[in-house]
Write a protein that holds these residues in place. Sequence first.
Motif, short mmCIF file in Angstrom:
data_model
loop_
_atom_site.label_atom_id
_atom_site.label_comp_id
_atom_site.label_asym_id
_atom_site.label_seq_id
_atom_site.Cartn_x
_atom_site.Cartn_y
_atom_site.Cartn_z
N ASP A 1 6.18 -30.15 11.27
CA ASP A 1 7.08 -31.04 12.16
C ASP A 1 8.62 -30.54 12.36
OD1 ASP A 1 8.85 -33.11 10.38
OD2 ASP A 1 7.87 -33.50 8.60
N THR A 2 8.76 -31.02 13.06
CA THR A 2 9.83 -30.57 13.60
C THR A 2 10.38 -31.89 13.87
OG1 THR A 2 9.20 -31.35 15.52
CG2 THR A 2 8.42 -29.43 15.81
N CYS A 3 10.34 -32.80 13.42
CA CYS A 3 11.71 -33.96 13.22
C CYS A 3 12.02 -34.41 11.66
CB CYS A 3 11.82 -35.06 14.17
SG CYS A 3 10.85 -36.18 13.23
N GLY B 1 6.91 -35.54 15.93
CA GLY B 1 7.41 -34.99 16.79
C GLY B 1 6.61 -34.88 17.95
N GLY B 2 7.29 -33.81 18.70
CA GLY B 2 6.45 -33.40 19.98
C GLY B 2 7.02 -33.55 21.14
N THR B 3 8.16 -34.22 21.56
CA THR B 3 8.00 -34.89 22.98
C THR B 3 9.70 -34.42 23.03
OG1 THR B 3 8.54 -37.15 22.12
CG2 THR B 3 6.57 -36.92 22.93
N ALA B 4 9.90 -33.70 22.79
CA ALA B 4 11.23 -33.26 23.20
C ALA B 4 12.05 -32.77 23.81
CB ALA B 4 13.11 -34.21 22.15
N PHE B 5 11.58 -31.53 23.10
CA PHE B 5 11.90 -29.57 22.74
C PHE B 5 10.96 -28.73 22.15
CE2 PHE B 5 15.96 -26.42 22.32
CZ PHE B 5 15.45 -25.57 23.40
N LEU B 6 11.23 -27.90 21.48
CA LEU B 6 10.50 -27.06 20.05
C LEU B 6 9.67 -27.85 20.46
CD1 LEU B 6 9.82 -24.72 18.70
CD2 LEU B 6 11.49 -26.11 17.04
N GLY C 1 7.55 -42.67 20.30
CA GLY C 1 7.84 -43.19 21.70
C GLY C 1 9.07 -43.25 22.69
N LEU C 2 9.69 -43.02 21.74
CA LEU C 2 11.74 -43.16 22.47
C LEU C 2 11.90 -41.88 23.76
CD1 LEU C 2 12.96 -44.58 19.36
CD2 LEU C 2 12.32 -45.80 21.29
N SER C 3 10.91 -40.92 22.88
CA SER C 3 11.95 -39.18 23.30
C SER C 3 12.24 -38.98 24.58
CB SER C 3 12.28 -38.23 22.63
OG SER C 3 13.01 -38.82 21.28
N GLY C 4 10.25 -39.43 24.97
CA GLY C 4 9.53 -38.66 26.22
C GLY C 4 8.15 -39.69 26.22
N ASP D 1 25.06 -33.05 4.26
CA ASP D 1 25.43 -33.20 5.18
C ASP D 1 23.22 -32.62 5.82
OD1 ASP D 1 25.26 -30.57 4.65
OD2 ASP D 1 27.29 -30.09 5.24
N TYR D 2 24.08 -32.07 7.36
CA TYR D 2 22.55 -31.51 8.20
C TYR D 2 21.67 -30.58 6.86
CZ TYR D 2 20.46 -29.45 11.71
OH TYR D 2 19.23 -28.26 12.05
N GLY D 3 22.53 -29.51 6.64
CA GLY D 3 22.16 -28.29 6.15
C GLY D 3 21.96 -28.68 5.14
N1 LIG Z 1 18.45 -26.91 18.72
C1 LIG Z 1 18.94 -26.10 17.95
O1 LIG Z 1 19.64 -24.88 17.95
C2 LIG Z 1 18.42 -25.83 16.18
C3 LIG Z 1 18.76 -24.71 15.12
C4 LIG Z 1 17.89 -25.20 14.33
C5 LIG Z 1 17.53 -26.01 13.74
N2 LIG Z 1 16.76 -26.90 14.72
C6 LIG Z 1 16.02 -28.10 13.92
O2 LIG Z 1 14.22 -27.94 15.08
C7 LIG Z 1 13.96 -29.34 15.37
C8 LIG Z 1 14.36 -29.44 16.95
O3 LIG Z 1 12.82 -30.51 17.29
P1 LIG Z 1 13.08 -31.01 18.99
O4 LIG Z 1 14.04 -32.04 18.77
O5 LIG Z 1 13.35 -30.11 19.58
O6 LIG Z 1 11.77 -31.49 18.47
P2 LIG Z 1 10.65 -32.14 19.13
O7 LIG Z 1 9.91 -32.61 18.63
O8 LIG Z 1 10.61 -31.75 20.50
O9 LIG Z 1 11.69 -33.38 19.21
C9 LIG Z 1 11.63 -34.91 18.08
C10 LIG Z 1 11.15 -35.81 18.27
O10 LIG Z 1 10.74 -36.13 17.09
C11 LIG Z 1 10.81 -37.75 17.02
N3 LIG Z 1 11.42 -38.92 16.15
C12 LIG Z 1 12.08 -38.82 15.66
N4 LIG Z 1 12.33 -39.41 15.09
C13 LIG Z 1 11.50 -39.73 14.59
C14 LIG Z 1 11.14 -41.17 13.49
N5 LIG Z 1 11.73 -41.68 12.68
N6 LIG Z 1 9.61 -40.81 13.61
C15 LIG Z 1 8.70 -40.30 14.40
N7 LIG Z 1 9.19 -39.47 15.27
C16 LIG Z 1 10.42 -39.23 15.70
C17 LIG Z 1 10.93 -37.68 18.54
O11 LIG Z 1 10.40 -38.69 19.17
P3 LIG Z 1 11.01 -40.87 19.54
O12 LIG Z 1 12.88 -40.36 19.56
O13 LIG Z 1 10.14 -41.15 19.94
O14 LIG Z 1 10.61 -41.39 18.07
C18 LIG Z 1 10.20 -36.59 18.96
O15 LIG Z 1 9.19 -36.49 19.41
C19 LIG Z 1 15.01 -30.07 14.54
O16 LIG Z 1 14.48 -30.37 12.84
C20 LIG Z 1 16.16 -29.30 14.09
O17 LIG Z 1 16.49 -29.62 13.28
C21 LIG Z 1 17.33 -27.42 16.15
#
Ligand SMILES: NC(=O)c1ccc[n+]([C@@H]2O[C@H](COP(=O)([O-])OP(=O)(O)OC[C@H]3O[C@@H](n4cnc5c(N)ncnc54)[C@H](OP(=O)(O)O)[C@@H]3O)[C@@H](O)[C@H]2O)c1
Length: 339
Positions: free
Chosen positions: A68-70, A7-12, A33-36, A127-129
């Motif tokens: 691993d964020t994703c 992951g690494g390019t969106a938020f956390l 390479g889609l998110s940022g 589901d998600y959880g």
């Molecule tokens: N937001 C909340 O309030 C909350 C609450 C509880 C838990 N969480 C968890 O916290 C995490 C938050 O993640 P984030 O979005 O902030 O993380 P992030 O690492 O900043 O963004 C998500 C990353 O995953 C990559 N990605 C998505 N699908 C992919 C794939 N199939 N293969 C490779 N890379 C992929 C995206 O890039 P590309 O799209 O370019 O591939 C992006 O870099 C999630 O696991 C979520 O379940 C969030």
Amino acid sequence: MRLLVIGGTAFLGRHTVEEALRRGYQVTTFNRGLSGPDRPDVQAIHGDRSKPADLDQLAPGTWDAVVDTCGFVPAVVGESARLLKDRAGWYGYVSSLSAHPAWPAAPVTPSSPIHESPPDAGPDDGDYGTLKAGCERAVEQSFADRALLVRAGLLLGPYENVGRLPWWLRRVAAGGQVLAPGDPNVPMQLIDARDLANWMLDSAEAGQTGPFAATGPAGNTTMGRWLGDCVEATGSGAELVWVPDEFLLEHDVETWSELPLWMPTGPDTAGTWTVDVSRAQAAGLRSRPVRDTVRDTWAWLRDGGTLAPPRDGSPFTMGIDPDKEKRVLAEWASAKPVA
Ligand SMILES: NC(=O)c1ccc[n+]([C@@H]2O[C@H](COP(=O)([O-])OP(=O)(O)OC[C@H]3O[C@@H](n4cnc5c(N)ncnc54)[C@H](OP(=O)(O)O)[C@@H]3O)[C@@H](O)[C@H]2O)c1
């Protein structure tokens, strides 16, 4: 420290990468390479983690730690964990409080049971959880006592890609009467993604492992206080009009999404904001004041920050339609008891 962020390019993940670089780590990111955009100072590898041939690009590497964020599908997370088992020393997996079936109806601790989902479950097996619980097991199968399982609570801060706080800030910045939901005194429990990122990297350095409920301290703000923070941060002079839960529900206002973070207290939601975070706090998790999170998120938006796209390509759905908000406010004005 050599760190791989899946992951690494969106938020956390983006905050994790920024903090890791600030600490002087060598950082590799793996995403589609889609998110940022990639940062120039990381080794960026592009691929879809659900495609074995793409994931194989990681085979030549070795890392001290993986974050691993994703991970959303156990079978997919299992592939990366197996591949990295002998190539990385530690695996931090970002799970969710939703992995606990009891949450949000009841307060949970890191020892509360998680869903039954197996480590090889596919995308349609829950589901998600439920799937987050299976992902945790998939990581543990390969990393056993070298895994940190981060059951995150509600994340806010700059770069937020869900659009909850960004929606409120933009709405409040637009001014006028703002429909403010429920009881302003209900305690909440929020965490800044930057604090979670810092703690995950501290944990990687210390080799800290095991399951943690990772969110802010219970009651670190209230609905009234943080919406007040939004008014202060934006300087808009918006007037918050507090409308009781029952009235909003009777007028078909959607909890959580139309008015983001609004969760009326009831038997199904009583534990939403009362998670026991004592284990994570004892392990070093620190939370900045929510007011700072709100201020910094507004600064990011004001300076042109844009939300990374939802991961499934769907449109953003946060926030109430402006006409509906006006209608509910007008109906409340004529229905509310005279003070
Ligand atoms: N937001 C909340 O309030 C909350 C609450 C509880 C838990 N969480 C968890 O916290 C995490 C938050 O993640 P984030 O979005 O902030 O993380 P992030 O690492 O900043 O963004 C998500 C990353 O995953 C990559 N990605 C998505 N699908 C992919 C794939 N199939 N293969 C490779 N890379 C992929 C995206 O890039 P590309 O799209 O370019 O591939 C992006 O870099 C999630 O696991 C979520 O379940 C969030």
